[in-house]
Structures are given as C-alpha cells and as structure tokens.
Motif scaffolding. Structure first.
Motif, mmCIF file in Angstrom:
data_model
loop_
_atom_site.group_PDB
_atom_site.id
_atom_site.type_symbol
_atom_site.label_atom_id
_atom_site.label_comp_id
_atom_site.label_asym_id
_atom_site.label_seq_id
_atom_site.Cartn_x
_atom_site.Cartn_y
_atom_site.Cartn_z
ATOM 1 N N ILE A 47 0.848 -1.205 0.000
ATOM 2 C CA ILE A 47 0.000 0.000 0.000
ATOM 3 C C ILE A 47 0.885 1.258 0.000
ATOM 4 C CG2 ILE A 47 -1.595 1.363 1.439
ATOM 5 C CD1 ILE A 47 -2.910 -1.369 2.190
ATOM 6 N N LYS A 48 1.959 1.232 0.821
ATOM 7 C CA LYS A 48 2.874 2.391 0.851
ATOM 8 C C LYS A 48 3.535 2.593 -0.516
ATOM 9 C CE LYS A 48 4.078 2.461 5.719
ATOM 10 N NZ LYS A 48 4.889 1.571 6.550
ATOM 11 N N GLU A 49 3.906 1.488 -1.158
ATOM 12 C CA GLU A 49 4.540 1.599 -2.484
ATOM 13 C C GLU A 49 3.545 2.138 -3.515
ATOM 14 O OE1 GLU A 49 8.039 -1.791 -2.108
ATOM 15 O OE2 GLU A 49 6.202 -2.328 -3.145
ATOM 16 N N LEU A 50 2.293 1.748 -3.384
ATOM 17 C CA LEU A 50 1.264 2.292 -4.294
ATOM 18 C C LEU A 50 1.136 3.799 -4.107
ATOM 19 C CD1 LEU A 50 -1.816 -0.150 -4.313
ATOM 20 C CD2 LEU A 50 -0.665 0.773 -6.325
ATOM 21 N N GLU A 51 1.172 4.227 -2.834
ATOM 22 C CA GLU A 51 1.072 5.665 -2.537
ATOM 23 C C GLU A 51 2.250 6.425 -3.159
ATOM 24 O OE1 GLU A 51 -1.213 5.266 1.775
ATOM 25 O OE2 GLU A 51 0.926 5.668 1.719
ATOM 26 N N ILE A 52 3.468 5.839 -3.031
ATOM 27 C CA ILE A 52 4.648 6.481 -3.630
ATOM 28 C C ILE A 52 4.480 6.537 -5.151
ATOM 29 C CG2 ILE A 52 7.142 6.234 -4.043
ATOM 30 C CD1 ILE A 52 7.368 5.054 -1.202
ATOM 31 N N GLY A 53 3.997 5.430 -5.728
ATOM 32 C CA GLY A 53 3.757 5.385 -7.177
ATOM 33 C C GLY A 53 2.787 6.469 -7.617
ATOM 34 N N GLU A 54 1.746 6.688 -6.820
ATOM 35 C CA GLU A 54 0.763 7.734 -7.154
ATOM 36 C C GLU A 54 1.430 9.102 -7.119
ATOM 37 O OE1 GLU A 54 -2.322 7.008 -4.273
ATOM 38 O OE2 GLU A 54 -2.664 5.001 -5.069
ATOM 39 N N GLU A 55 2.227 9.344 -6.064
ATOM 40 C CA GLU A 55 2.910 10.635 -5.945
ATOM 41 C C GLU A 55 3.858 10.891 -7.108
ATOM 42 O OE1 GLU A 55 4.830 11.837 -2.280
ATOM 43 O OE2 GLU A 55 3.620 10.351 -1.222
ATOM 44 N N LEU A 56 4.528 9.829 -7.561
ATOM 45 C CA LEU A 56 5.518 9.980 -8.633
ATOM 46 C C LEU A 56 4.896 9.838 -10.015
ATOM 47 C CD1 LEU A 56 8.534 7.985 -7.099
ATOM 48 C CD2 LEU A 56 8.223 10.465 -7.182
ATOM 49 N N GLY A 57 3.580 9.626 -10.048
ATOM 50 C CA GLY A 57 2.882 9.544 -11.337
ATOM 51 C C GLY A 57 3.275 8.340 -12.175
ATOM 52 N N VAL A 58 3.729 7.235 -11.520
ATOM 53 C CA VAL A 58 4.163 6.085 -12.319
ATOM 54 C C VAL A 58 2.954 5.305 -12.844
ATOM 55 C CG1 VAL A 58 6.289 5.856 -10.947
ATOM 56 C CG2 VAL A 58 4.401 4.301 -10.530
ATOM 57 N N ASP A 59 3.188 4.584 -13.930
ATOM 58 C CA ASP A 59 2.108 3.815 -14.561
ATOM 59 C C ASP A 59 1.842 2.505 -13.814
ATOM 60 O OD1 ASP A 59 1.943 5.636 -16.811
ATOM 61 O OD2 ASP A 59 3.872 4.798 -17.450
ATOM 62 N N PHE A 60 2.938 1.826 -13.400
ATOM 63 C CA PHE A 60 2.787 0.456 -12.903
ATOM 64 C C PHE A 60 3.561 0.210 -11.596
ATOM 65 C CE2 PHE A 60 3.031 0.115 -17.657
ATOM 66 C CZ PHE A 60 1.678 -0.102 -17.872
ATOM 67 N N LEU A 61 2.994 -0.677 -10.760
ATOM 68 C CA LEU A 61 3.734 -1.250 -9.628
ATOM 69 C C LEU A 61 3.716 -2.763 -9.832
ATOM 70 C CD1 LEU A 61 5.096 -1.172 -6.811
ATOM 71 C CD2 LEU A 61 2.810 -1.144 -5.805
ATOM 72 N N ILE A 62 4.922 -3.343 -9.903
ATOM 73 C CA ILE A 62 5.036 -4.777 -10.215
ATOM 74 C C ILE A 62 5.300 -5.564 -8.944
ATOM 75 C CG2 ILE A 62 6.409 -6.491 -11.479
ATOM 76 C CD1 ILE A 62 7.240 -3.895 -13.213
ATOM 77 N N VAL A 63 4.536 -6.633 -8.754
ATOM 78 C CA VAL A 63 4.741 -7.465 -7.555
ATOM 79 C C VAL A 63 4.731 -8.943 -7.962
ATOM 80 C CG1 VAL A 63 2.261 -7.534 -6.937
ATOM 81 C CG2 VAL A 63 3.982 -7.807 -5.145
ATOM 82 N N HIS A 64 5.580 -9.736 -7.303
ATOM 83 C CA HIS A 64 5.540 -11.183 -7.515
ATOM 84 C C HIS A 64 4.400 -11.722 -6.640
ATOM 85 C CE1 HIS A 64 10.062 -11.463 -8.776
ATOM 86 N NE2 HIS A 64 9.452 -10.426 -9.298
ATOM 87 N N PRO A 65 3.660 -12.736 -7.124
ATOM 88 C CA PRO A 65 2.495 -13.158 -6.341
ATOM 89 C C PRO A 65 2.835 -13.736 -4.971
ATOM 90 C CG PRO A 65 2.754 -14.515 -8.322
ATOM 91 C CD PRO A 65 3.722 -13.383 -8.445
ATOM 92 N N GLY A 66 4.027 -14.280 -4.796
ATOM 93 C CA GLY A 66 4.428 -14.722 -3.457
ATOM 94 C C GLY A 66 4.617 -16.218 -3.339
ATOM 95 N N SER A 67 4.981 -16.645 -2.139
ATOM 96 C CA SER A 67 5.266 -18.059 -1.880
ATOM 97 C C SER A 67 4.335 -18.589 -0.800
ATOM 98 C CB SER A 67 6.717 -18.212 -1.423
ATOM 99 O OG SER A 67 6.900 -19.508 -0.887
#
Ligand SMILES: [Zn+2]
Ligand SMILES: [Zn+2]
Length: 278
Positions: free
Chosen positions: A89-109
């Motif tokens: 969620i914090k990374e999404l907020e940073i992405g919004e502030e920086l106007g980035v198009d995408f946030l990439i995440v691995h689905p996990g283990s």
C-alpha cells in the motif's frame, strides 16, 4: 514501444530517469526504496518535483516501480502477510505521488501450503489493498515467476485466478521472458512465440498484458531456475526474443530489461538488440 531498463536509485530517486536518459531510453523501472528493507522511504516534495520534471522533459513514456522482494502476499504467516500488504500500500502511494504507470509485484510463496491456499491468500491481500487505494492511478501488475519452490505464478492460469473478478484498483500482468522460459514456456523459435502469444491470449487475455520484462535465461527450459542473462547469450536466444518484440499483438507493450550489469557497456549492448529487431 517504449524500451528501457531497471535503473538504480543510488543518489536519489530522480537519478533513475537520469540514468534512463543517458542511455536514450523512454521506459524506466526502479525500486522506490531498498528492496530488502521493510522501511519504506518518504519522498520529499523537492525530490518528487525533480523526478516528475525529469521524466517529462526526457520524454520517458512508461514508468514502473518494482516492489520489495520481502513482500509475500501468499504467506501463511499472519504477521508477514499483514506487513506485506501494508508495504505494498505504501509503495502504491509512492507510485501515485511519482505519477508512475505500474507497480510490479511477484504473487508470493505459499511456504509449503497448496496452490489453492496461495491463490485465496493473494486475493485476500489484493482485496484489502484495493479497498485501501481504491481508484489508484497506478496499475498493479502481477509478474509471472520461474515457479521455483513454493512460488506462485509459474503459470499464467494462476495469475488469472488471482485477478479474476477483483476490481477497485487496476490489475494486469507483467510477463518476464526469463521466468516464463524457466517455468516451461518455450520461446526460443518463431513458431514458439506464436504459440506463446496464443497461450497468453487464452490464459489471461492480451488486454491484461501491460509490460514485458525482456531477459534471456541462463537456465534451461522448465528448470524453474531464475537466472537472468544478456539478450542472445542465454538459452532463449535472439530468434525467439526478436520474434517476441516484433510480434504484431505485442507491439505497443513497454519493454523493460533486467539484464546483468557487469560493465557500463552491458546496457548499451542489450539495448541494441530490440532496436535492431524493430
Ligand atoms: Zn520481478
Ligand atoms: Zn522480471
């Protein structure tokens, strides 16, 4: 299509677009904080303005943040699961502030639990995250993986099951060629690429495919080993990688290379491959 590399933020977040410009790239991926640290950084107003003005003035058309490697949205451990969702969620907020198009995440283990448990768990996390950042300007991309150990996402069908029916935030797929090859998707010949595109169309839908990680693979087909290699120096080779970026169905999709950076010349050499293939 926009083409670029994963770039370091050493020296500040606005150094990532600076490094992209030095290579003449119009796409960019970066970590927005140390990927092996739970502490997400706070971006100052000055840094944010600097980043935004460089992206704009350098003509960078596609920007992506790669999320932290610590995030595990499929974790059976309640504390780790909550910490993971919170950091994303914090990374999404940073992405919004920086106007980035995408946030990439691995689905996990799943850490040993079965695939159905993992899919349910990631859906639970994404439901929580999308409620918290509903209407986010950033599209969250699930990246396919090499399928090693208990990692989810070796098959595109799993990614589709995770995303199915979730709305509120925009979701899509980041397709990594090295991971796909290691997970058993053959890419090395022209015919293989046609079949691969048909697979993507059938398994997740081409409209979900928003970004390509263009990497060759050191490890063989179906090995489940994730080892990125320079374009043309690995087991996939130039025929398949060239066919992939020339494929008419994929022409508009931004490309990010996550190839090894041993010397200064490496990025230039890798960049010459897609440029000469187009
Ligand atoms: Zn990745
Ligand atoms: Zn990747």
């Amino acid at each position: 299509m926009p083409i670029g590399f994963h770039q370091s933020i050493a020296g500040g977040i606005s150094m990532a677009p600076e490094r992209a410009r030095e290579l003449g790239c119009d796409a960019l991926q970066f970590f927005c904080h140390s990927p092996r640290n739970w502490n997400s950084i706070k971006i100052s107003e000055g840094e944010k303005e600097d980043f935004l003005s460089r992206v704009r003035s350098y003509g960078i058309r596609s920007t992506a943040i790669h999320s932290s490697y610590l995030i595990n949205l499929a974790s059976p451990d309640e504390i780790l699961f909550k910490k993971s969702a919170g950091l994303l969620i914090k990374e999404l907020e940073i992405g919004e502030e920086l106007g980035v198009d995408f946030l990439i995440v691995h689905p996990g283990s799943t850490r040993g639990r079965d695939v159905d448990f993992g899919i349910k768990r990631v859906r639970e996390a994404l439901t929580f995250i999308s409620r918290s950042r509903c209407g986010s300007t950033v599209t969250l991309l699930l990246e396919n993986t090499a399928g090693s150990g208990h990692a989810l996402g070796g098959s595109l069908v799993e990614l589709k099951k995770i995303m199915d029916g979730l709305d509120c935030i925009r979701l899509g797929i980041c397709f990594d060629t090295c991971h796909a090859f290691a997970a058993g998707y053959e890419i090395s010949g022209h015919g293989d690429v046609d079949r691969l595109v048909d697979n993507i169309r059938g398994e997740v839908g081409l409209e979900s495919l928003r970004l390509i990680h263009l990497n060759d693979s050191m490890a063989p087909l179906g090995s489940n080993v994730d080892r990125h290699q320079h374009l043309g120096s690995g087991r996939i080779g130039l025929e398949g990688l060239g066919a992939l970026i020339r494929h008419p169905a994929l022409r508009e999709i931004p490309i990010i290379m996550e190839t090894p950076k041993g010397s200064e010349k490496d990025d230039q050499r890798n960049l010459s491959v897609p440029e000469s293939s187009l």
